[in-house]
Design a protein around this motif. Sequence first.
Motif, PDB file in Angstrom:
ATOM      1  N   LEU A 290     -38.758 -19.455  -4.061  1.00 13.49           N
ATOM      2  CA  LEU A 290     -37.719 -19.381  -4.697  1.00 13.49           C
ATOM      3  C   LEU A 290     -36.717 -21.041  -4.385  1.00 13.49           C
ATOM      4  O   LEU A 290     -35.842 -21.539  -5.042  1.00 13.49           O
ATOM      5  CB  LEU A 290     -36.921 -17.780  -3.912  1.00 13.49           C
ATOM      6  N   LEU A 291     -37.649 -21.482  -2.790  1.00 15.24           N
ATOM      7  CA  LEU A 291     -36.876 -22.661  -2.900  1.00 15.24           C
ATOM      8  C   LEU A 291     -37.335 -24.067  -3.537  1.00 15.24           C
ATOM      9  O   LEU A 291     -38.312 -23.876  -3.333  1.00 15.24           O
ATOM     10  CB  LEU A 291     -36.148 -22.799  -1.048  1.00 15.24           C
ATOM     11  N   LEU A 292     -36.532 -24.522  -4.691  1.00 15.52           N
ATOM     12  CA  LEU A 292     -36.900 -25.666  -5.476  1.00 15.52           C
ATOM     13  C   LEU A 292     -36.109 -26.913  -4.732  1.00 15.52           C
ATOM     14  O   LEU A 292     -35.416 -26.547  -4.145  1.00 15.52           O
ATOM     15  CB  LEU A 292     -36.894 -25.407  -6.673  1.00 15.52           C
ATOM     16  N   PRO A 293     -36.797 -27.892  -4.889  1.00 17.64           N
ATOM     17  CA  PRO A 293     -36.407 -29.406  -4.576  1.00 17.64           C
ATOM     18  C   PRO A 293     -35.687 -29.822  -5.254  1.00 17.64           C
ATOM     19  O   PRO A 293     -34.975 -29.600  -6.273  1.00 17.64           O
ATOM     20  CB  PRO A 293     -37.441 -30.055  -5.095  1.00 17.64           C
ATOM     21  N   GLY A 294     -34.427 -29.854  -4.104  1.00 17.21           N
ATOM     22  CA  GLY A 294     -33.442 -30.685  -4.117  1.00 17.21           C
ATOM     23  C   GLY A 294     -31.849 -29.122  -4.398  1.00 17.21           C
ATOM     24  O   GLY A 294     -30.622 -29.996  -5.204  1.00 17.21           O
ATOM     25  N   LEU A 295     -32.220 -28.191  -4.341  1.00 17.38           N
ATOM     26  CA  LEU A 295     -31.766 -27.614  -4.054  1.00 17.38           C
ATOM     27  C   LEU A 295     -29.933 -27.489  -3.350  1.00 17.38           C
ATOM     28  O   LEU A 295     -30.815 -28.123  -1.817  1.00 17.38           O
ATOM     29  CB  LEU A 295     -32.136 -25.928  -4.104  1.00 17.38           C
ATOM     30  N   PHE A 296     -29.172 -27.344  -3.366  1.00 13.83           N
ATOM     31  CA  PHE A 296     -28.139 -26.908  -2.769  1.00 13.83           C
ATOM     32  C   PHE A 296     -28.443 -25.918  -1.703  1.00 13.83           C
ATOM     33  O   PHE A 296     -27.951 -24.938  -2.487  1.00 13.83           O
ATOM     34  CB  PHE A 296     -26.985 -27.838  -3.002  1.00 13.83           C
TER      35      PHE A 296
END
Length: 403
Positions: A290-296
């Motif tokens: 669910l969490l992708l690199p670069g997500l705030f």
Amino acid sequence: MKPDQNPKRPLARRWRLTANLLAVVSLAACSGEPSSDASQRQAKQVGYIVANTTNVPLSVSLSGRTVAFETSEVRPQVSGVIRKRYFTEGSYVRAGQPLFQIDPSLYQAAVNQAAANLASAKASADAAIAKADRFKPLADMEAVAKQDYTDALSSARVAKASVAQNAAALDTARINLRFTNVPAPISGRIGRSLATVGALASASQTDPLALIQRTDPIYVDMQQSAADLVALRRKLAAGGVKPGSTQVHLQLDDGSQYGFTGTVEFSEVTVSEDTGTVTLRARFPNPDGLLLPGLFVTAVFDQASHPSAFLVPQNAIQHDFDGTAYVMVVGDDGKAARRKVVTDRTYETSSVVTSGLNKGDKIIVQGLNGLKQGAAIRPVAASSPQPVGPPEQGSAAGAGKDG
């Protein structure tokens, strides 16, 4: 008989004087000081809670950004034309899995040449060793010059070294041939291909062929003000607060909570010159991707805890014109008293008071409207089912009945 000599007139006058005196006494009684029971009825009823210390966590909310746990650039280590691509863009690849094939023709030829050179060196070495072995007994019998034996022995050793050199060259050629198949250095998600079939790959090129990122687990880099961090460390050194938990919760951009809890890994040892912040890194499981690199994201965690703070309902905290916070408490004389307090944050639905209160103080939380210092009050527990409110109407009615 004269009118003023009527014997009934003095008696009537005495009755009038007596009635007037009773009226004056009654009026004085009605206009005098109220009794203690009447004062008690006129006192304002207020609800209070008993102050008690508790361990209050110092929660902080920091903005952060997700970072891949591992990142690897796929780069060629030999030069040549790309003949094949073995992966699907965006798929999951495993470490060692072939990704590209570079034309191996030249490298296969180099392997064949190195193998031939090695065979030649071995043959020369066998001959040199055999010659040295034959010369040894002859040199002992002085049938040949000792110098001839020494030269033959030296030639044999040179031949052995040549064999080792050619063997190393063969290993190098085989390694280069193996590099024509470009493998995945790590396991993870591979992005788009930055090179197509037919493109020339070079070992010295600046751009990678592809990028692989491992996102389970995943890092979250948080930024905290250096001033806040220094203040926290001072409190920890002074003993005012204790270190908190390392458990971190995430809030996504849409306001939802991330389903897994992370752990703080470390804090940077330097302060950014551009932003004046320190980077803290937390590690989160990410099995669903669910969490992708670069997500705030927003990270919330208990950085410390105050072991002897008071939790006071926010409606009980009042402020003077200069912003000073205070609460109303039940004084020792049973009247309302103002108490200055120090509160700089909230926890859930309560204000956190760190100074100004003592354990056991009765904090007024109900009936605060219009309540002043020294006012007469009738305190009852805030949890009591008795109604808490101004009793003036009831007292006035009671006073009317008494009058």
